[in-house]
Design a protein around this motif. Sequence first.
Motif, PDB file in Angstrom:
ATOM      1  N   PRO A  28     -78.711 -89.169 -35.412  1.00  0.00           N
ATOM      2  CA  PRO A  28     -77.389 -88.532 -35.263  1.00  0.00           C
ATOM      3  C   PRO A  28     -76.493 -89.195 -34.214  1.00  0.00           C
ATOM      4  CG  PRO A  28     -79.175 -86.914 -35.165  1.00  0.00           C
ATOM      5  CD  PRO A  28     -79.801 -88.256 -35.045  1.00  0.00           C
ATOM      6  N   HIS A  29     -77.025 -90.139 -33.458  1.00  0.00           N
ATOM      7  CA  HIS A  29     -76.260 -90.752 -32.376  1.00  0.00           C
ATOM      8  C   HIS A  29     -75.878 -92.197 -32.677  1.00  0.00           C
ATOM      9  CE1 HIS A  29     -77.302 -87.210 -30.034  1.00  0.00           C
ATOM     10  NE2 HIS A  29     -78.538 -87.373 -30.453  1.00  0.00           N
ATOM     11  N   VAL A  30     -76.231 -92.685 -33.864  1.00  0.00           N
ATOM     12  CA  VAL A  30     -75.912 -94.062 -34.237  1.00  0.00           C
ATOM     13  C   VAL A  30     -74.495 -94.099 -34.801  1.00  0.00           C
ATOM     14  CG1 VAL A  30     -76.536 -96.015 -35.702  1.00  0.00           C
ATOM     15  CG2 VAL A  30     -78.325 -94.570 -34.725  1.00  0.00           C
ATOM     16  N   MET A  40     -74.962 -92.281 -44.848  1.00  0.00           N
ATOM     17  CA  MET A  40     -75.656 -91.516 -45.884  1.00  0.00           C
ATOM     18  C   MET A  40     -76.915 -90.867 -45.323  1.00  0.00           C
ATOM     19  SD  MET A  40     -75.204 -94.249 -49.012  1.00  0.00           S
ATOM     20  CE  MET A  40     -76.465 -93.488 -50.030  1.00  0.00           C
ATOM     21  N   ALA A  41     -77.662 -91.612 -44.513  1.00  0.00           N
ATOM     22  CA  ALA A  41     -78.873 -91.044 -43.907  1.00  0.00           C
ATOM     23  C   ALA A  41     -78.525 -89.894 -42.974  1.00  0.00           C
ATOM     24  CB  ALA A  41     -79.631 -92.140 -43.146  1.00  0.00           C
ATOM     25  N   LEU A  48     -84.096 -84.836 -44.581  1.00  0.00           N
ATOM     26  CA  LEU A  48     -85.103 -85.637 -43.884  1.00  0.00           C
ATOM     27  C   LEU A  48     -85.929 -84.765 -42.940  1.00  0.00           C
ATOM     28  CD1 LEU A  48     -83.006 -88.829 -43.001  1.00  0.00           C
ATOM     29  CD2 LEU A  48     -84.550 -88.487 -44.935  1.00  0.00           C
ATOM     30  N   LEU A  49     -85.276 -83.794 -42.303  1.00  0.00           N
ATOM     31  CA  LEU A  49     -86.001 -82.917 -41.382  1.00  0.00           C
ATOM     32  C   LEU A  49     -86.958 -81.996 -42.131  1.00  0.00           C
ATOM     33  CD1 LEU A  49     -83.144 -82.036 -38.868  1.00  0.00           C
ATOM     34  CD2 LEU A  49     -85.128 -83.514 -38.486  1.00  0.00           C
ATOM     35  N   ALA A 247     -72.283 -82.505 -38.918  1.00  0.00           N
ATOM     36  CA  ALA A 247     -72.455 -82.551 -37.461  1.00  0.00           C
ATOM     37  C   ALA A 247     -73.437 -83.636 -37.045  1.00  0.00           C
ATOM     38  CB  ALA A 247     -72.936 -81.195 -36.952  1.00  0.00           C
ATOM     39  N   ALA A 248     -74.158 -84.237 -38.001  1.00  0.00           N
ATOM     40  CA  ALA A 248     -75.044 -85.355 -37.681  1.00  0.00           C
ATOM     41  C   ALA A 248     -74.279 -86.665 -37.548  1.00  0.00           C
ATOM     42  CB  ALA A 248     -76.123 -85.496 -38.756  1.00  0.00           C
ATOM     43  N   HIS A 249     -72.993 -86.674 -37.925  1.00  0.00           N
ATOM     44  CA  HIS A 249     -72.166 -87.870 -37.768  1.00  0.00           C
ATOM     45  C   HIS A 249     -71.460 -87.835 -36.415  1.00  0.00           C
ATOM     46  CE1 HIS A 249     -72.281 -87.727 -42.308  1.00  0.00           C
ATOM     47  NE2 HIS A 249     -72.584 -88.994 -42.080  1.00  0.00           N
ATOM     48  N   PRO A 250     -71.665 -88.813 -35.558  1.00  0.00           N
ATOM     49  CA  PRO A 250     -70.981 -88.809 -34.256  1.00  0.00           C
ATOM     50  C   PRO A 250     -69.466 -88.839 -34.393  1.00  0.00           C
ATOM     51  CG  PRO A 250     -72.098 -90.918 -34.645  1.00  0.00           C
ATOM     52  CD  PRO A 250     -72.557 -89.978 -35.706  1.00  0.00           C
TER      53      PRO A 250
END
Length: 320
Positions: A28-30, A40-41, A48-49, A247-250
Motif C-alpha cells: 500500500p505504500h509503493v 492493480m495489485a 490478497l489479504l 485506500a491501498a493506493h497512496p
Amino acid sequence: MKSRRSRARRIATLALAAVLGAALAVLPHVNLVSSPVVAMAQAVLPILLVGALVLSLILCLRRAFIAAAILFVFGGMALLPLFPQTPARFCSESAQLSVLSLNAGRGNANVGVLAEAIRDTDPTVLVLVETSEPMIEALRAELVRGAYGHRTEPVVFGGSVDTVILSKFPLSQEPDAASQTEGALFDAPVALIQHPDLGSLRIAGIHPIPPTHGPTSWAATLRGIDAWQLRQDATPLILAGDFNATAAHPQFRELAKQFQDAVPLLGPLPAGTWPADLPIPALVRIDHILVRGFAVTEAIRIEVPGTDHHGIVARLAVCR
C-alpha cells in the motif's frame, strides 16, 4: 538426515512467509505508476489479504505456527491503510444533506431499481458516472416530476465525458476539476449548489481513467484533483464518484487526507463496491464520497442490477 530436511523445510517456510508478508505490508505504500501491475495489485489488496489469511490457517494446521504468525502480523499491517484515515466527526445536528453516487455501468443500470433506491433514501444530490442522456431521461420519468430539476450539462456518452450531477436545488456549473488531455483523462464536472438552509456547497463528480488503461493518466488525474481541491475556498466540498482507486493506493490517500470518507460498513470492515455483478462478494472499494465541511452521520451501500458497481448513499450534517 530426516531432521535436517525437516529443519530446512521449516526455514524455507519461515522465509516464504516473511517474504510474502513483507510484500503485502509494503504494497500500500509503493507509489509507482509506470506500470499498471502495482496499481492493480493494490486495488485487489483485500483479496490478497483473504488469501494470506487462508494460507495462515493452512500453516497452523501444519503446525507451522511461527510462519503463520509472521504472515498474519504482516497482513494486519497491510490492512491498516484500508481503514479511514480521517477521524469521524459527529455533530449534534441531524443529517441535513444526502448524496447518492453510482457508476451506472455505461448507462445499463436498472433505472427502475435505481429510482426505487432514490425514493427510499431521498438524496439531495445524485452523482452518476458512466451514464447517458437516455438513462437520465428514463430515470427522471420514474421519479416525481421535477424532483431533480437542476443538473450539469449534457453528457457525451462513451466513457470520457459521461458524469452528471443532479440536484433538488439550483446549481451553477463551474470549470471542471479535471479535463481530458488528448482523450486520456476523464472529465470531472463541478457544481455549486445553493441549498435553501445550508447555503452554498460545491460538489465534483469524479471518474478517472482506470489504472489498467493508463496508470500515468490515472495518477495525474488524482494529483490534479488534489491540486484543484487545495485551491478551493471554505465552501463545504464533496467529491463523489468512481475514483478507480482504493485506500491501498497512496495517490488516493494523499487526495483523501483532508476529507472524511463516507464508508459503508459490513460489520467492522469497510464494504467493497466492485465487482458487484459476480457471485462472490464485492471486496474492492473504488467508489467513494469524500466530504469536507460536513460530518458523515450514515453511509449505506445500495445494489442496482445492470452495473458492476454498488452505489453509496451518504447522509451528512454540517459542522462549521
